[in-house]
Design a protein around this motif. Structure first.
Motif, mmCIF file in Angstrom:
data_model
loop_
_atom_site.group_PDB
_atom_site.id
_atom_site.type_symbol
_atom_site.label_atom_id
_atom_site.label_comp_id
_atom_site.label_asym_id
_atom_site.label_seq_id
_atom_site.Cartn_x
_atom_site.Cartn_y
_atom_site.Cartn_z
ATOM 1 N N THR A 1 11.159 3.790 -5.319
ATOM 2 C CA THR A 1 12.381 4.564 -5.107
ATOM 3 C C THR A 1 13.207 3.892 -4.011
ATOM 4 O O THR A 1 12.703 3.691 -2.901
ATOM 5 C CB THR A 1 12.058 6.006 -4.689
ATOM 6 O OG1 THR A 1 11.285 6.643 -5.713
ATOM 7 C CG2 THR A 1 13.326 6.803 -4.447
ATOM 8 N N VAL A 2 14.445 3.524 -4.329
ATOM 9 C CA VAL A 2 15.340 2.913 -3.350
ATOM 10 C C VAL A 2 16.467 3.894 -3.056
ATOM 11 O O VAL A 2 17.227 4.268 -3.959
ATOM 12 C CB VAL A 2 15.920 1.579 -3.869
ATOM 13 C CG1 VAL A 2 16.881 0.988 -2.825
ATOM 14 C CG2 VAL A 2 14.800 0.584 -4.166
ATOM 15 N N PHE B 1 12.353 -3.640 -8.469
ATOM 16 C CA PHE B 1 11.794 -2.513 -7.722
ATOM 17 C C PHE B 1 11.815 -1.238 -8.566
ATOM 18 O O PHE B 1 10.830 -0.495 -8.629
ATOM 19 C CB PHE B 1 12.592 -2.288 -6.433
ATOM 20 C CG PHE B 1 12.250 -3.241 -5.306
ATOM 21 C CD1 PHE B 1 11.199 -4.129 -5.419
ATOM 22 C CD2 PHE B 1 13.006 -3.235 -4.142
ATOM 23 C CE1 PHE B 1 10.887 -5.004 -4.395
ATOM 24 C CE2 PHE B 1 12.697 -4.102 -3.092
ATOM 25 C CZ PHE B 1 11.642 -4.992 -3.226
ATOM 26 N N GLU B 2 12.949 -0.987 -9.216
ATOM 27 C CA GLU B 2 13.076 0.229 -10.038
ATOM 28 C C GLU B 2 12.101 0.193 -11.207
ATOM 29 O O GLU B 2 11.451 1.196 -11.523
ATOM 30 C CB GLU B 2 14.509 0.355 -10.538
ATOM 31 C CG GLU B 2 14.762 1.619 -11.348
ATOM 32 C CD GLU B 2 16.197 1.757 -11.814
ATOM 33 O OE1 GLU B 2 16.472 2.674 -12.613
ATOM 34 O OE2 GLU B 2 17.049 0.939 -11.392
ATOM 35 N N TYR C 1 3.522 -3.673 -0.668
ATOM 36 C CA TYR C 1 2.741 -2.438 -0.814
ATOM 37 C C TYR C 1 2.949 -1.795 -2.177
ATOM 38 O O TYR C 1 2.045 -1.132 -2.696
ATOM 39 C CB TYR C 1 3.051 -1.477 0.332
ATOM 40 C CG TYR C 1 2.176 -1.769 1.530
ATOM 41 C CD1 TYR C 1 0.916 -1.176 1.641
ATOM 42 C CD2 TYR C 1 2.562 -2.678 2.493
ATOM 43 C CE1 TYR C 1 0.082 -1.470 2.697
ATOM 44 C CE2 TYR C 1 1.737 -2.981 3.563
ATOM 45 C CZ TYR C 1 0.497 -2.381 3.661
ATOM 46 O OH TYR C 1 -0.336 -2.690 4.705
ATOM 47 N N ASN C 2 4.098 -2.015 -2.782
ATOM 48 C CA ASN C 2 4.284 -1.604 -4.165
ATOM 49 C C ASN C 2 3.310 -2.355 -5.062
ATOM 50 O O ASN C 2 2.676 -1.771 -5.951
ATOM 51 C CB ASN C 2 5.729 -1.856 -4.581
ATOM 52 C CG ASN C 2 5.991 -1.548 -6.045
ATOM 53 O OD1 ASN C 2 6.174 -2.450 -6.854
ATOM 54 N ND2 ASN C 2 6.026 -0.271 -6.393
ATOM 55 N N GLY C 3 3.162 -3.656 -4.824
ATOM 56 C CA GLY C 3 2.225 -4.455 -5.603
ATOM 57 C C GLY C 3 0.778 -4.079 -5.362
ATOM 58 O O GLY C 3 -0.056 -4.155 -6.267
ATOM 59 N N LEU C 4 0.461 -3.658 -4.130
ATOM 60 C CA LEU C 4 -0.913 -3.266 -3.784
ATOM 61 C C LEU C 4 -1.286 -1.900 -4.348
ATOM 62 O O LEU C 4 -2.461 -1.556 -4.408
ATOM 63 C CB LEU C 4 -1.097 -3.256 -2.268
ATOM 64 C CG LEU C 4 -1.055 -4.617 -1.569
ATOM 65 C CD1 LEU C 4 -1.027 -4.441 -0.063
ATOM 66 C CD2 LEU C 4 -2.237 -5.485 -1.987
#
Length: 475
Positions: A246-247, A240-241, A208-211
């Motif tokens: 946000t992790v 991811f960062e 979903y980050n990629g989308l």
């Protein structure tokens, strides 16, 4: 030497009833039917089980779309320009989630239909309904308005698992979702909160980050993917960062509540996180309740999984089990292997017990993370004596050409003998690249065997060969 074809005519082949049509069930059915057994598969939803209908096939199809978008984001580094009306403006990409999910579910249905057709060609009887064991040779199938009794010499249980839910985070299928419901979304979540940083949570967060969603990943552990290779998890966290995710590490979700226009997640320390949607990925529960296991004398573990031995046999001599319901490894490949092993043992064919050190697994994040065999943590703990070499892909010519910036190859060899015993690959296509390492482990190859095998230049597999070469011990 007796062939598999001769096996059915040489021995009296027992009949087999399979409860569950997922990978463990349908693979077993295909093998048993090909060896001449009378096979009945009982499945309540559709052939392929959750792996095909709501889990593996849908999620990896979704991820394929996300990967395409991720590659396009970096395309300008390769000299690819997107012109709009003759200008040099790069157009904004967007994911049409309705179309994406329609394709996802259609592919799942097609795969399910293909599996059913393959079973029917082999003469397998298929019954759609809810099965319950009456004893170790009898299953009653509830088909709604009617019921049916299935008797067999042996039974294989491949009943799978379902998403674990939190009492304080009940899914509603609209704003608060589990991994089986998320394909019902018609629009891309603006702000998606993912609770759980295991394999499922990490994969959906990455996708979903990629989308294009703004993603917050809540992890109760020190790192994402607890239990996986530490170096691999660190690469993924860095990616991811860099991509704006946000992790929240060492953060445990206490509750998820729906608001007028979104959700609010309350953490155990009192902090709150708001978003438009929340995906809860906190593990799974085996589908072992209310299927008559007690009546059949089938023993369970304290976690509710079915106890099995190395040949997939339960506490009853003629009842076998395969897949997620056994709690061995929640992988479709393991379920399928367990099913095939069960049939081989039942029918007296050549059988090799399940060897977990030969199981390859892959996490379909971007980049992918694949592993097999002994881990570096196993070596560090003293469980195994090994030498480890890690080679970054940023030195690989093919990776540079493809603008692949993140990843590495790690090979572990037995100290002294030089036999390959483990490996990790992080990068694009890691699920494919892990195979030569898995082959080396299963065939007990020496690192020199891997190093001296020709690879294509330039190729990502060249880094596997180079890592093995660095493990060479001068004779």
């Amino acid at each position: 030497m007796t062939s598999q074809h001769d096996l059915a005519s040489t021995f009296a082949v027992p009949s087999l009833a399979i409860l569950g049509g997922g990978p463990g069930g349908y693979e077993a059915a295909m093998v048993a039917a090909s060896l001449g057994a009378s096979v009945t598969v009982i499945e309540r939803a559709g052939l392929g089980g959750s792996a095909v209908l709501t889990d593996v096939v849908p999620s990896k199809t979704l991820i394929a779309t996300a990967d395409t978008m991720t590659r396009m984001v970096d395309a300008s580094d390769l000299g690819v320009k997107f012109d709009v009306d003759g200008t040099d403006c790069q157009p904004l990409m967007r994911a049409d989630l309705k179309q994406v999910n329609e394709r996802v579910l259609e592919l799942a249905r097609e795969q399910s239909a293909d599996i059913r057709a393959a079973l029917e060609r082999l003469g397998v009887k298929i019954i759609i309904g809810n099965g319950r064991m009456l004893d170790n040779r009898t299953i009653e199938v509830d088909r709604g308005e009617t019921s049916e009794i299935v008797k067999a010499d042996a039974i294989l249980l491949a009943v799978g698992a379902h998403p674990r839910e939190l009492a304080t985070a009940q899914p509603d299928g609209e704003r608060i979702l589990n991994w089986a419901q998320i394909y019902n979304l018609q629009e891309l979540p603006k702000e998606l909160i993912v609770v759980g940083s295991g394999v499922t949570g990490a994969e959906f967060a990455s996708a979903y980050n990629g989308l294009g969603s703004k993603v917050t990943l809540i992890s109760s552990r020190d790192q994402v993917l607890p239990g996986e290779d530490t170096d691999a998890a660190q690469v993924l966290e860095d990616v991811f960062e860099r991509r704006g995710m946000t992790v929240l590490s060492r953060s445990r979700a206490e509750s998820v509540e729906r608001t007028d226009d979104g959700v609010v997640v309350t953490l155990s320390d009192g902090r709150t996180v708001t978003g438009t949607h929340c995906l809860v990925c906190v593990g799974s529960i085996p589908n072992t309740t209310d299927i008559g296991l007690e009546a059949a004398g089938v023993a369970l573990t304290p976690s509710g999984h079915i106890k099995v031995d190395g040949v997939s046999r339960t506490s009853m001599h003629n009842v076998y089990a395969a897949g997620d319901c056994t709690g061995i490894f929640a992988l479709a490949s393991v379920a399928a292997m367990q099913g095939r092993i069960a049939v081989a043992h039942l029918l007296g064919d050549g059988v090799n017990p399940l060897k977990l050190t030969q199981v390859s697994s892959n996490i379909f994040t971007s980049p992918e993370i694949a592993s097999v065999g002994v881990s570096e943590a196993d070596v560090a703990s003293g469980r195994y004596q090994g030498d480890v070499v890690k080679l970054s892909l940023n030195t690989n010519a093919r990776a540079k050409m493809r603008n692949l910036k993140d990843g590495f190859v790690k090979i572990i060899a037995h100290k002294g003998s030089g036999t390959v015993i483990g490996g990790v690959v992080v990068g694009a296509g890691a699920s494919e690249l892990i195979f030569p390492i898995a082959l080396a482990i299963s065939q007990k190859l020496h690192v020199d065997d891997v190093a001296n095998t020709f690879t294509v230049y330039p190729s990502l597999t060249g880094s596997i060969s180079e890592a093995a070469r660095r493990l060479h011990v001068h004779q």
